[in-house]
Design an enzyme around this catalytic site. Structure first.
Site, PDB file in Angstrom:
ATOM      1  N   GLU A  91       0.822  -1.207   0.000  1.00  0.00           N
ATOM      2  CA  GLU A  91       0.000   0.000   0.000  1.00  0.00           C
ATOM      3  C   GLU A  91       0.858   1.259   0.000  1.00  0.00           C
ATOM      4  O   GLU A  91       0.547   2.240  -0.683  1.00  0.00           O
ATOM      5  CB  GLU A  91      -0.912  -0.015   1.230  1.00  0.00           C
ATOM      6  CG  GLU A  91      -1.837   1.165   1.349  1.00  0.00           C
ATOM      7  CD  GLU A  91      -3.067   1.081   0.459  1.00  0.00           C
ATOM      8  OE1 GLU A  91      -3.968   1.898   0.624  1.00  0.00           O
ATOM      9  OE2 GLU A  91      -3.116   0.187  -0.417  1.00  0.00           O
ATOM     10  N   THR A 135     -13.510   8.596 -12.129  1.00  0.00           N
ATOM     11  CA  THR A 135     -12.564   8.101 -11.121  1.00  0.00           C
ATOM     12  C   THR A 135     -12.845   6.666 -10.712  1.00  0.00           C
ATOM     13  O   THR A 135     -11.923   5.916 -10.391  1.00  0.00           O
ATOM     14  CB  THR A 135     -12.609   9.014  -9.879  1.00  0.00           C
ATOM     15  OG1 THR A 135     -12.368  10.363 -10.290  1.00  0.00           O
ATOM     16  CG2 THR A 135     -11.549   8.614  -8.868  1.00  0.00           C
TER      17      THR A 135
END
Length: 236
Positions: free
Chosen positions: A107, A217
């Site tokens: 991440e 998005t």
């Protein structure tokens, strides 16, 4: 994307100009290289380099590639510069996957001065994010370089091996392990974005052509439409 959605209507040119200004600023002030020469977008922390990278930033190569392909009035110098940056940052993002034993990216990472361990996972979890696959899809459309499909296939195989469950898919707690433990959660964007972009990476260009559709998005395709009057668009 607002500008592209209007089929580049002149009354919306300010949106394209703002985007170009932002891209120039990013490339001039935030793009950095690792000791081995990989290119990434750094964080700015009170005017100093953060030497860190979040997986979310891996949408940048695709954003640049989309501008290179679709902006009619982008000058040749910027088109070449944006294309080069897109390919280099895309390579960095893929390496986040390829360098981990699980084949999947952390991440959040930090960047060191050591070529041997220049990118270190800081948050080692993997949550099925779509940004890298999105960029690989757009880089493929821009270049037709088969390596982007190869990279996407490698990521897909790693997802199948490590994340697939009898009732769906799950993220991972630690990508640094060869057989990581799952996190018992399937994010909604995995279906809406990650797998959609993976499918498009291996599809023909006439499957949602980029000169007719714009992805928002969350990867929903929106059809381009010419405004009837300044500030409004015709019904789809």
């Amino acid at each position: 994307k607002i500008f592209l959605m209007t089929r580049q209507d002149p009354s919306y040119t300010r949106h394209a100009e703002s985007w170009v200004q932002s891209m120039d600023g990013m490339l001039n002030k935030l793009v950095a290289t690792t000791p081995s020469g990989l290119t990434y977008v750094d964080e700015n922390r009170n005017g100093a380099p953060g030497r860190s990278f979040h997986h979310l930033v891996c949408f940048v190569p695709g954003m640049l590639a989309l501008g290179v392909m679709q902006l009619d009035n982008l000058d040749s110098w910027r088109r070449a510069r944006y294309r080069e940056a897109a390919e280099k940052i895309g390579e960095f993002c893929y390496n986040l996957y390829a360098k981990q034993p699980s084949g999947l990216a952390p991440e959040y990472s930090t960047i060191s001065n050591s070529p041997e361990v220049e990118v270190q996972p800081f948050e080692a979890k993997y949550v099925l994010r779509p940004e890298t696959v999105e960029s690989l899809f757009l880089l493929w459309r821009m270049t037709k370089d088969v390596k982007y499909r190869d990279w996407g296939w490698n990521i897909f195989q790693a997802i199948e091996k490590n994340c697939r469950h009898t009732v769906g898919y799950a993220g991972l707690l630690d990508v640094r392990l060869l057989n990581p433990q799952k996190d018992d959660a399937m994010q909604s964007f995995f279906l809406a974005e990650t797998l959609k972009y993976m499918y498009l990476l291996f599809s023909d260009d006439d499957t949602i052509p980029l000169d007719t559709w714009v992805f928002n998005t969350e990867a929903h395709p929106i059809k381009m439409t010419k405004p009837l009057i300044s500030g409004s668009c015709e019904r789809l």
